[in-house]
Design an enzyme around this catalytic site. Structure first.
Site, PDB file in Angstrom:
ATOM      1  N   GLU A 150       0.760  -1.469   0.107  1.00  0.00           N
ATOM      2  CA  GLU A 150       0.182  -0.011  -0.217  1.00  0.00           C
ATOM      3  C   GLU A 150       1.008   1.240  -0.034  1.00  0.00           C
ATOM      4  OE1 GLU A 150      -3.086   0.035   2.869  1.00  0.00           O
ATOM      5  OE2 GLU A 150      -4.500  -1.299   1.865  1.00  0.00           O
ATOM      6  N   GLU A 305      -6.905  -7.490  -0.449  1.00  0.00           N
ATOM      7  CA  GLU A 305      -7.415  -7.453   0.816  1.00  0.00           C
ATOM      8  C   GLU A 305      -8.778  -6.815   1.025  1.00  0.00           C
ATOM      9  OE1 GLU A 305      -4.827  -4.687   3.784  1.00  0.00           O
ATOM     10  OE2 GLU A 305      -3.080  -5.521   2.620  1.00  0.00           O
TER      11      GLU A 305
HETATM   12  C1  GAL Z   1      -4.421  -2.284   4.829  1.00  0.00           C
HETATM   13  C2  GAL Z   1      -2.882  -2.648   5.037  1.00  0.00           C
HETATM   14  C3  GAL Z   1      -2.922  -4.045   5.987  1.00  0.00           C
HETATM   15  C4  GAL Z   1      -3.715  -3.939   7.084  1.00  0.00           C
HETATM   16  C5  GAL Z   1      -5.118  -3.550   6.841  1.00  0.00           C
HETATM   17  C6  GAL Z   1      -6.042  -3.488   7.945  1.00  0.00           C
HETATM   18  O1  GAL Z   1      -4.270  -0.797   4.678  1.00  0.00           O
HETATM   19  O2  GAL Z   1      -2.266  -3.115   3.832  1.00  0.00           O
HETATM   20  O3  GAL Z   1      -1.560  -4.565   6.388  1.00  0.00           O
HETATM   21  O4  GAL Z   1      -3.191  -2.884   8.227  1.00  0.00           O
HETATM   22  O5  GAL Z   1      -5.093  -2.254   6.094  1.00  0.00           O
HETATM   23  O6  GAL Z   1      -7.522  -2.948   7.578  1.00  0.00           O
END
Ligand code: GAL
Length: 661
Positions: A150, A305
């Site tokens: 990210e 994610e």
């Molecule tokens: C994203 C990140 C992850 C985790 C996730 C939690 O921004 O890539 O590592 O922190 O958020 O929602």
């Protein structure tokens, strides 16, 4: 074969085995296999564990993790682990830490604590990426490389001396000479004329508004500086493992990074999406970002994610109600994702994300969360044949990062209420409600695939953009405050819409932004009354330009509000509900929703390849008329066509019956 070497749709999540004793790994892989997990992202934040001292690697634990996963049929999206520089690097080279706009150097103790322009940081990331690539080049579990994590999440820019030097180099390449820079930045204003490159600095916190042209170049540079970090790692991965796809996870509709240029450097677009369950527009915003992801390379992408339920980083972290994780996952598949991945596999016991939901929660396998994880894994398997299917859209929404950055410059605009994400949503939401497929596109591209092109805003518009729009054979709609400035943020001679003046047949004499809460009536020629908020314009229509709607009341009374010349429509205002205008445009362009007219509120319809996804986001049953007979892939149930009732938060994925020749 899908995006990676793994066939079918991908299912899994971030896996952080270094947070657990090794005994737990055995249970992890057993439960992953039970849930149908076929891909996990590993080692995202593992730099300090993989390289505990400079050049001294500890790969043993990662070897065991990858072997174990492979034995259980689970592939790996292997991170290059460079998202958090380790303490030894930060202490030996304190200058790798980023500096904020106020001049404070940020401390170690979180993540992404790096200056993107730091040569020490970049060299260290490339060294680690090479070591990982050489170690795991032939590992059978390796399916994809995940560079850093990210970009721009916490560190979108750095204002340190090193960044200043890098910024100057970038400016020299762009503007060639100091004269070029002075002209482009309009430094005759407010006495900013530079006589030496060393005087040029990042737009740090200053007594008043910063030069907006300087800020625009700074945003371009900051996106490029992070992209250079990605590209440096990518180059070494491609050198050692040319056949392994390389990605870095995007952050949906994000202002900081120009994802058009980023996507061009990626093999696979991946996205992290966290729609807020408490936001009534969550599904619409998610759909827009998924369509952007699909459009970036015009091919399937991967939801890398998402949250199984609550996140931990909002002020109030509302969990997902039963069924919502499934429905939101199906939504990503409907919009072109070749899988559903989560943050994270097992819920953490410590750290800032210990309250973040996971596929396997603190409560273990006796929980609703785990049951929903298992059920979703089964659904994803049922939909395997959808992998690789593409979407054909007839509508394009234009999105340009330069224009976005220019539009949202602080303290120098007629109104700071024009926010690009909201402007995109104002068009996207009614298209989404009608089940009309939408691509996002950059303005300079060939747009001939689309029957209708909508530019919600093109504040920054070059001659090249205008030429591409003029060459578009279909219908075009341009929203207000467009064609205002050139690539250097300098106002086009003769007034807006600048290079679009001939195409649109209008000239704007005056911006008339509306204060909050104030509305302006607009009436179409057939008598339909619309309410405009936020923005209006004093518009002159050229001869031969048709006026489709006029302002009623107030100082603009009787003046043109919406115009058309040929196939190009201009809106000088922001109607609260553009539906009447949109319906006319869609009808004229011959565009219908993928599930036909009359889609009930809260039901989303998407066609992906031949599959029709119908998603009921509502909490009441909804009846939809199927345009064709087929089989619901989720249940195996044959559907005769005609009315079908979707339960609350339920979905149908219709595979049409093959037509007999
Ligand atoms: C994203 C990140 C992850 C985790 C996730 C939690 O921004 O890539 O590592 O922190 O958020 O929602």
């Amino acid at each position: 074969m899908g995006l990676t070497r793994v066939p079918g749709l991908l299912f899994g999540g971030d896996y952080n085995p270094e947070q657990w004793p090794e005994e737990v790994w055995q249970e992890d892989v057993r439960l992953m296999a039970e849930a149908g997990v076929n891909l996990v992202t590993v080692a995202v934040f593992s730099w300090s564990r993989l390289e505990p001292a400079p050049g001294a690697y500890d790969f043993g634990w990662l070897d065991r993790v990858l072997d174990l996963l492979h034995e259980h049929g689970i592939a790996v999206d292997l991170a290059t682990a460079t998202a958090t520089p380790p303490p030894w690097l930060v202490r030996a080279h304190p200058e790798v830490r980023p500096v904020d706009a106020g001049g404070t150097r940020l401390e170690f103790g979180s993540r992404q604590g790096y200056c993107p322009s730091s040569p020490v940081f970049r060299a260290a990331t490339v060294r680690l990426a090479r070591a990982l690539a050489e170690r795991y080049r032939a590992h059978p579990a390796l399916a994809m490389w995940h560079v850093s994590n990210e970009y721009a999440d916490h560190t979108a820019e750095c204002y340190c001396e090193e960044s200043a030097r890098d910024f100057r180099r970038w400016l020299q390449a762009r503007h060639r000479s100091l004269d070029g820079l002075n002209t482009a930045w309009g430094t005759s204003c407010w006495g900013q004329h530079y006589t030496d490159w060393t005087q040029v600095e990042p737009p740090r916190k200053a007594p008043g508004p910063v030069n907006p042209a300087q800020l625009l170049d700074w945003r371009r540079f900051s996106s490029d500086a992070l992209l250079a970090c990605f590209e440096a790692e990518r180059a070494v991965l491609k050198e050692v493992t040319p056949d392994v796809p390389v990605t870095t996870n995007f952050m949906s509709v994000l202002r900081d990074l120009d994802y058009w240029s980023w996507a061009a450097a990626e093999d696979v677009v991946t996205d992290d999406a966290y729609p807020d369950p408490a936001d009534p527009r969550a599904e619409v915003k998610a759909a827009l970002s998924y369509d952007l992801m699909r459009s970036l390379k015009r091919q399937p992408w991967l939801l890398l994610e998402s949250a199984p339920s609550a996140v931990s980083w909002r002020a109030v972290n509302v969990p997902k109600d039963p069924g919502v994780m499934r429905l939101h996952s199906l939504q990503a598949l409907a919009h072109g994702s070749d899988g559903v991945m989560f943050f994270q596999w097992r819920q953490a016991r410590y750290g800032p994300e210990k309250f973040h939901s996971a596929m396997l929660p603190h409560g273990g396998t006796g929980t609703r969360q785990w049951r929903e994880t298992l059920a979703l894994g089964a659904d994803v398997r049922r939909l395997a044949e959808v992998a690789g299917a593409t979407t054909a859209a007839e509508v394009a929404l234009l999105l340009d990062w330069d224009s976005w950055w220019g539009l949202e410059a602080p303290e120098s605009m007629p109104s700071d209420r024009l926010r690009l994400h909201e402007l995109l949503l104002s068009w996207y939401a009614p298209l989404h409600a009608r089940g009309v497929a939408v691509d996002l596109a950059p303005p300079g591209r060939d747009l001939s695939d689309y029957r209708l092109v909508i530019a919600p805003n093109l504040y920054l518009c070059t001659a090249g953009h205008a030429a591409a729009l003029a060459a578009h054979p279909g219908r075009l709609v341009v929203g207000p405050f467009s064609g205002v400035v050139d690539a250097a943020d300098q106002v086009h001679d003769g007034g807006a819409p600048g290079p679009l003046r001939d195409l649109l047949g209008v000239r704007v004499e005056e911006w008339r932004p509306l204060p909050d809460g104030v509305t302006q009536e607009v009436v179409t020629t057939d008598g339909t009354s619309l309410t405009a908020r936020t923005w209006t314009e004093w518009l002159e229509a050229a001869e031969g330009t048709e006026v489709l709607a006029r302002y009623r009341g107030g100082p603009l009374h009787g003046r043109p509000a919406v115009t058309r010349r040929g196939a190009a429509t201009y809106l000088s205002c922001l109607p609260e509900d553009p539906a009447p205008l949109l319906d006319e445009l869609l009808a004229a362009a011959g565009i219908t929703g993928v599930a036909g007219p009359g889609l009930p509120a809260g039901v989303e319809a998407c066609r992906r390849g031949r599959y029709l996804f119908l998603l009921n986001h509502g909490t009441e049953p909804a009846t939809v008329s199927l345009p064709e007979p087929g089989t619901d892939l989720l249940t195996g149930r044959p559907l005769p066509g005609g009315p079908v009732t979707l339960g609350p938060r339920d979905a149908v994925v219709l595979k049409p019956r093959p037509t007999t020749p």
